[in-house]
Write a protein that holds these residues in place. Structure first.
Motif, PDB file in Angstrom:
ATOM      1  N   ILE A  71       0.614  -1.232  -0.022  1.00 27.50           N
ATOM      2  CA  ILE A  71      -0.193   0.212   0.015  1.00 27.50           C
ATOM      3  C   ILE A  71       0.646   1.426  -0.439  1.00 27.50           C
ATOM      4  CG2 ILE A  71      -1.736   1.322   1.153  1.00 27.50           C
ATOM      5  CD1 ILE A  71      -3.209  -1.535   2.628  1.00 27.50           C
ATOM      6  N   VAL A  72       1.901   1.434   0.896  1.00 32.44           N
ATOM      7  CA  VAL A  72       2.880   2.540   0.966  1.00 32.44           C
ATOM      8  C   VAL A  72       3.917   3.084  -0.835  1.00 32.44           C
ATOM      9  CG1 VAL A  72       5.523   3.060   1.319  1.00 32.44           C
ATOM     10  CG2 VAL A  72       3.111   2.189   2.934  1.00 32.44           C
ATOM     11  N   SER A  73       4.089   1.781  -1.142  1.00 27.89           N
ATOM     12  CA  SER A  73       4.583   1.635  -3.015  1.00 27.89           C
ATOM     13  C   SER A  73       3.060   2.515  -3.443  1.00 27.89           C
ATOM     14  CB  SER A  73       5.045   0.035  -3.291  1.00 27.89           C
ATOM     15  OG  SER A  73       4.223  -0.687  -4.101  1.00 27.89           O
ATOM     16  N   ILE A  74       1.884   2.310  -3.206  1.00 27.63           N
ATOM     17  CA  ILE A  74       0.613   2.584  -4.093  1.00 27.63           C
ATOM     18  C   ILE A  74       1.332   4.247  -4.354  1.00 27.63           C
ATOM     19  CG2 ILE A  74      -1.703   2.669  -5.225  1.00 27.63           C
ATOM     20  CD1 ILE A  74      -1.342  -0.282  -3.827  1.00 27.63           C
ATOM     21  N   GLY A  75       0.952   4.732  -2.365  1.00 30.87           N
ATOM     22  CA  GLY A  75       1.476   5.792  -2.242  1.00 30.87           C
ATOM     23  C   GLY A  75       2.231   6.303  -3.576  1.00 30.87           C
ATOM     24  N   VAL A  76       3.267   5.748  -2.956  1.00 35.31           N
ATOM     25  CA  VAL A  76       4.772   5.599  -3.740  1.00 35.31           C
ATOM     26  C   VAL A  76       4.311   6.325  -5.030  1.00 35.31           C
ATOM     27  CG1 VAL A  76       7.246   5.615  -4.472  1.00 35.31           C
ATOM     28  CG2 VAL A  76       6.214   5.743  -2.345  1.00 35.31           C
ATOM     29  N   MET A  77       3.577   5.088  -5.238  1.00 29.85           N
ATOM     30  CA  MET A  77       3.761   5.085  -6.945  1.00 29.85           C
ATOM     31  C   MET A  77       2.843   6.105  -7.443  1.00 29.85           C
ATOM     32  SD  MET A  77       0.815   2.497  -9.044  1.00 29.85           S
ATOM     33  CE  MET A  77      -0.723   3.705  -8.402  1.00 29.85           C
ATOM     34  N   PHE A  78       2.084   6.870  -6.208  1.00 29.15           N
ATOM     35  CA  PHE A  78       0.662   8.103  -7.547  1.00 29.15           C
ATOM     36  C   PHE A  78       1.719   9.673  -7.042  1.00 29.15           C
ATOM     37  CE2 PHE A  78      -2.808   5.780  -5.320  1.00 29.15           C
ATOM     38  CZ  PHE A  78      -3.292   5.712  -7.263  1.00 29.15           C
ATOM     39  N   LEU A  79       2.740   9.434  -6.462  1.00 26.28           N
ATOM     40  CA  LEU A  79       3.541  10.421  -5.708  1.00 26.28           C
ATOM     41  C   LEU A  79       4.400  11.262  -7.162  1.00 26.28           C
ATOM     42  CD1 LEU A  79       5.174  12.223  -3.411  1.00 26.28           C
ATOM     43  CD2 LEU A  79       6.843  10.920  -4.083  1.00 26.28           C
ATOM     44  N   MET A  80       5.293   9.517  -7.786  1.00 31.66           N
ATOM     45  CA  MET A  80       6.083  10.136  -9.025  1.00 31.66           C
ATOM     46  C   MET A  80       5.393  10.090 -10.400  1.00 31.66           C
ATOM     47  SD  MET A  80       8.711   6.483  -8.591  1.00 31.66           S
ATOM     48  CE  MET A  80       9.173   6.172  -7.375  1.00 31.66           C
ATOM     49  N   ASN A  81       4.098   9.452 -10.415  1.00 35.00           N
ATOM     50  CA  ASN A  81       3.295   9.491 -11.234  1.00 35.00           C
ATOM     51  C   ASN A  81       2.257  11.140 -11.945  1.00 35.00           C
ATOM     52  OD1 ASN A  81       0.864  10.344 -12.791  1.00 35.00           O
ATOM     53  ND2 ASN A  81       0.677   7.760 -12.922  1.00 35.00           N
ATOM     54  N   GLY A  82       2.445  11.929 -10.341  1.00 27.59           N
ATOM     55  CA  GLY A  82       1.952  13.212  -9.995  1.00 27.59           C
ATOM     56  C   GLY A  82       3.465  14.118 -10.986  1.00 27.59           C
ATOM     57  N   LEU A  83       4.480  13.971  -9.974  1.00 28.72           N
ATOM     58  CA  LEU A  83       5.663  14.487 -10.177  1.00 28.72           C
ATOM     59  C   LEU A  83       5.570  14.899 -11.935  1.00 28.72           C
ATOM     60  CD1 LEU A  83       8.545  13.233  -7.964  1.00 28.72           C
ATOM     61  CD2 LEU A  83       7.433  15.566  -8.464  1.00 28.72           C
ATOM     62  N   VAL A  84       6.127  13.452 -12.824  1.00 31.73           N
ATOM     63  CA  VAL A  84       6.336  13.208 -14.240  1.00 31.73           C
ATOM     64  C   VAL A  84       5.028  14.119 -14.725  1.00 31.73           C
ATOM     65  CG1 VAL A  84       5.982  11.114 -16.351  1.00 31.73           C
ATOM     66  CG2 VAL A  84       7.351  10.937 -13.923  1.00 31.73           C
ATOM     67  N   ARG A  85       3.579  14.026 -14.036  1.00 30.56           N
ATOM     68  CA  ARG A  85       2.692  14.575 -14.635  1.00 30.56           C
ATOM     69  C   ARG A  85       3.130  16.098 -14.306  1.00 30.56           C
ATOM     70  NH1 ARG A  85      -2.572  11.500 -15.724  1.00 30.56           N
ATOM     71  NH2 ARG A  85      -1.356   9.436 -15.575  1.00 30.56           N
ATOM     72  N   VAL A  86       3.564  16.562 -13.773  1.00 28.43           N
ATOM     73  CA  VAL A  86       3.881  18.515 -12.839  1.00 28.43           C
ATOM     74  C   VAL A  86       5.301  18.828 -14.488  1.00 28.43           C
ATOM     75  CG1 VAL A  86       4.626  19.486 -11.640  1.00 28.43           C
ATOM     76  CG2 VAL A  86       2.597  18.019 -10.311  1.00 28.43           C
ATOM     77  N   ILE A  87       6.169  17.559 -14.424  1.00 25.05           N
ATOM     78  CA  ILE A  87       7.407  18.327 -14.716  1.00 25.05           C
ATOM     79  C   ILE A  87       6.998  17.701 -16.853  1.00 25.05           C
ATOM     80  CG2 ILE A  87       9.751  17.257 -15.249  1.00 25.05           C
ATOM     81  CD1 ILE A  87       9.843  16.440 -12.464  1.00 25.05           C
ATOM     82  N   ILE A  88       6.124  16.528 -17.427  1.00 27.54           N
ATOM     83  CA  ILE A  88       6.311  16.844 -18.653  1.00 27.54           C
ATOM     84  C   ILE A  88       5.697  16.322 -19.241  1.00 27.54           C
ATOM     85  CG2 ILE A  88       6.274  14.178 -19.384  1.00 27.54           C
ATOM     86  CD1 ILE A  88       8.728  14.703 -20.655  1.00 27.54           C
ATOM     87  N   GLY A  89       3.990  16.686 -18.558  1.00 27.13           N
ATOM     88  CA  GLY A  89       2.997  16.586 -18.969  1.00 27.13           C
ATOM     89  C   GLY A  89       2.312  15.118 -18.672  1.00 27.13           C
TER      90      GLY A  89
END
Ligand SMILES: Nc1ncnc2c1ncn2[C@@H]1O[C@H](COP(=O)(O)OP(=O)(O)OP(=O)(O)O)[C@@H](O)[C@H]1O
Ligand SMILES: [Mg+2]
Lengths: 337, 234
Positions: free
Chosen positions: A116-134
Motif C-alpha cells: 500500500i505504501v508503494s501505491i502511495g509512492v506510485m501516485f507521488l512519482m506519477n504526479g511528479l512526471v505529469r507536473v514536469i513533462i505533462g
C-alpha cells in the motif's frame, strides 16, 4: 514453397519481432519487480511509474542534447541520455527508501503495508512526471529508423511480403541481451551478488554471515532503478512515451514476474516473453497468414483474430489469474505471493 | 576467565520475558553445553548472546569487553559464529556458495579453510555444486556447521547441531565438534541429546523457564541423581 516463405516473413514481421522486442521490455521491467520482491519482500506497485520517471529524465536530457546538436547518429540520442535517466531513477528510489520504506522496514511491517505504501509512492512519482513533462505523448526518438526496410527486403528476396526491423526493436533486443547477461553474471559470480541472493534466500542467516542489510537494499534499488529506466527508454523508443501507458505496463510486468515465479530472475525473463508472445499471438489477425498456407477453397473469411487489440491487457490479466489459481509459484517455483 | 560470557540475561521477543536472568559462559578450548526441556529458552539464550535479541537486563562480555550493544554482524567480525537451530543453510544456494557466504567478511584467501571443511566432511565436497536445500538433514547440518567454520571463529555457537540426523551422523558430528574444540575454539552449544552432549561437555547448563537450574561440569551433572531423574530420563 513461396507461400510458406511469405507466411514465415509475415509472421516474423508482425508477431516474432514485435513479440521479442515487447518481451524484452517486459523482461527488464519484471526483473526489477522480482529483485525488489526478493530483497525488500514486497510487490512494488511504483515500478511502472519509476520507469516513467527515469524515462522522463532521459527524454529531457535527450531534448537538451538535440538542442545543442550533440548526437550519436545513426543511434538514438536517448542512449547518451540513458545514464542520466538511470541516475535520476536511482536517486528517487533511494530517496523513497530513505524517507518512506525504511521506516516500515525498521518497524517490521507486514508485506501488505509495504504494497500500500508503494501505491502511495506510485501516485507521488506519477504526479511528479505529469507536473514536469505533462500527461501527453512525447516524441524523443531520432537516428536511423530501420535496420531492415520492407522495400529493400522485398527487392532482395523477391517475396510478396516484406520484413521490417526497426532500429528500436533491434536495439531493445540487443540491449536486453547484454543487460540480462551482465545482471546474471553479477548475481551468480560477484561477491555482492551472492550476498544479495543469500539475503533473499535467508535473511537471518545472511545477517549472521556478516551481510550488511543496508548495503543490500541500496544495491537492489540501484539495479531496479537502472533496469526500470532502460526498460522504459527502450519501450518509449519502440512505441512512444506517455505516462499513463507506463502505469498500465505494470499489469503485464507483474504478470511476467509471477508467471516466471516471483523472486526468480530467470523466471522474470522467461515470463516477460511468455506474456508478450501471448499478447501478440492472441491479438494478431491470422487471415493473411493462413491465405499463404491453405488451399484457396479453405481461405478464411473472417480476420481470424482471437481478440481485438484493445483487449490486449485482458491477456495479461487472464494469465495472471490462471497462474495464481493453478500454479501460484510460477514456472520456476518462485515464492508464493 | 571466560572468553565469552552472557551474564544475568533478561529479555524476550517483545512480550513477556523469556530469559529470567540466565548466565552462560565458555572458555577457550572448552565445550559448554546448554540442555533443558522444550521451550526452556535455550535458543533464546543463544540468540541473546549473539545480539539477535534486545536484553532488558544483563550483559554479554567478550574477552573482557562489554559487547551487549554490538550488532550480530559486528560480532561476526569479532570472531563469533552461530549456527541457528532452524533455517541454518541457504537452501537455494549451492553447498560451495553456502561456505563462501560463511567467509563473506574475510578479505584473505579462504580456499584453505574450505579445503579443511571438505576434509572434515568429504560428502560436502562431492555435493558442492548441489543446492543445500536438496540435501538430507544430516548433510544440511554439515553445511551449516561448515558455513560457521569458514570465518575461522574463536567462538562457535551451535543450536542443536544434531537435530534430525541419524545416530551415525550424530556420532560423527560430535566427533567433529570435539576436534574443533581441541583446536582452541570455544564451543557453546545447545543439545537435545542431553546425556551424550554432557559427556563431551566441560561445562553444562541446565536451563528451565529461562533460568539456570543446574550449572556444573558435564561429568558432575551426569552423576547428579536429580539431573538424571528430571532431565536425562532416569
Ligand atoms: N520468535 C519468537 N517470537 C516470540 N516468541 C518466541 C519466539 N521464539 C521462541 N519464542 C518463545 O520463547 C520461548 C522459549 O523458546 P526457545 O526457542 O528459546 O526454547 P528452546 O529451549 O530453544 O526450545 P526447543 O528445545 O524446542 O528448541 C517459547 O515459549 C517460545 O514460544
Ligand atoms: Mg531451541
Amino acid at each position: 514453397m513461396e507461400g510458406i516463405l511469405n507466411a514465415v516473413v509475415l509472421f516474423s514481421n508482425f508477431v516474432l519481432i514485435p513479440g521479442m522486442a515487447y518481451g524484452s521490455q517486459l523482461a527488464l521491467g519484471a526483473l526489477g519487480v522480482t529483485l525488489i520482491y526478493s530483497i525488500l519482500r514486497f510487490a512494488n506497485f511504483a515500478h511502472g511509474d519509476l520507469m516513467a520517471f527515469g524515462t522522463m529524465f532521459v527524454i529531457l536530457i535527450t531534448w537538451w542534447l538535440q538542442s545543442i546538436g550533440v548526437g550519436i547518429d545513426p543511434l538514438p540520442t536517448a542512449l547518451l541520455a540513458l545514464p542520466f535517466g538511470m541516475a535520476a531513477a536511482i536517486a528517487i528510489s533511494l530517496l523513497s527508501d530513505r524517507f518512506v520504506y525504511r521506516f516500515y522496514r525498521r518497524n517490521k511491517s507486514p508485506a501488505v503495508i509495504f504494497v500500500i505504501v508503494s501505491i502511495g509512492v506510485m501516485f507521488l512519482m506519477n504526479g511528479l512526471v505529469r507536473v514536469i513533462i505533462g500527461p501527453n505523448d512525447q516524441e524523443f526518438g531520432d537516428g536511423a529508423r530501420f535496420l531492415i526496410k520492407v522495400r529493400e527486403f522485398k527487392e532482395a528476396t523477391g517475396l510478396n511480403e516484406g520484413l521490417a526491423l526497426k532500429l528500436s526493436q533491434g536495439l531493445t533486443i540487443a540491449v536486453t541481451f547484454v543487460v540480462v547477461i551482465a545482471l546474471f553474471w553479477f548475481l551468480q559470480k560477484s561477491r555482492t551478488g551472492k550476498a544479495m541472493r543469500a539475503y533473499s534466500d535467508n535473511e537471518d542467516l545472511a545477517l549472521l554471515s556478516g551481510v550488511n542489510p543496508d548495503k543490500v537494499v541500496i544495491v537492489a534499488w540501484v539495479i531496479a532503478g537502472s533496469l526500470a529506466t532502460i526498460a522504459g527508454t527502450l519501450y518509449g523508443l519502440d512505441k512512444s512515451f506517455k505516462p499513463f501507458t507506463y502505469f498500465q505496463l505494470l499489469l503485464p510486468i507483474f504478470a511476467a514476474a509471477i508467471v516466471g515465479g516471483i523472486g526468480h530472475p530467470v523466471g522474470a525473463v522467461v515470463g516477460g516473453y511468455v506474456v508478450a508472445f501471448s499478447e501478440v499471438t492472441v491479438t494478431y489477425a491470422y487471415k493473411k497468414f493462413l491465405i499463404y498456407l491453405v488451399p484457396e477453397s479453405w481461405e478464411p473469411e473472417s480476420l481470424v483474430q482471437l481478440l481485438s487489440t484493445e483487449y490486449k491487457f485482458a491477456v495479461s490479466f487472464v494469465i495472471l489469474v490462471v497462474v495464481l489459481l493453478v500454479r501460484p509459484t510460477g514456472i520456476f517455483k518462485g515464492k508464493v505471493l | 576467565m571466560s572468553i565469552l560470557l552472557g551474564e544475568n540475561m533478561v529479555g524476550g521477543y517483545g512480550g513477556a520475558d523469556i530469559l529470567q536472568g540466565c548466565t552462560v559462559a565458555v572458555d577457550v578450548g572448552e565445550i559448554a553445553v546448554i540442555v533443558g526441556p522444550n521451550g526452556a529458552g535455550k535458543s533464546t539464550a543463544m540468540k541473546a548472546v549473539f545480539g539477535m535479541l534486545n536484553l532488558r537486563e544483563g550483559r554479554v562480555v567478550l574477552d573482557g569487553k562489554d559487547i551487549t550493544a554490538l550488532s550480530p554482524q559486528a560480532r561476526v567480525k569479532e570472531g563469533m559464529a552461530f549456527v541457528p537451530q532452524t533455517n541454518n543453510v541457504f537452501a537455494g544456494m549451492t553447498v560451495e556458495e553456502n561456505l563462501e557466504m560463511g567467509a563473506y567478511l574475510r578479505t584473505d584467501d579462504f580456499r584453505g579453510t574450505m579445503e579443511q571443511i571438505y576434509d572434515l566432511f568429504p560428502i560436502l565436497k562431492e555435493k558442492r555444486r548441489q543446492a543445500a536445500g536438496e540435501l538430507s538433514g544430516g548433510q544440511r547440518q554439515q553445511v551449516a556447521f561448515g558455513r560457521a567454520l569458514m570465518t575461522e571463529p574463536r567462538i562457535l555457537m551451535l543450536d542443536e547441531p544434531t537435530a534430525g540426523v541419524s545416530p551415525i551422523v550424530m556420532d560423527e558430528l560430535f566427533d567433529r565438534i570435539i576436534e574443533v574444540g581441541r583446536t582452541g575454539v570455544a564451543v557453546l552449544m545447545v543439545e537435545q541429546n542431553a546425556a551424550q552432549a554432557l559427556e563431551i561437555a566441560d561445562t553444562g547448563y541446565v536451563l528451565v523457564t529461562g533460568e539456570n537450574r543446574f550449572t556444573d561440569t558435564g561429568a558432575a551433572l551426569l552423576a547428579n541423581p536429580e539431573v538424571r531423574r528430571s532431565f536425562l530420563g532416569g
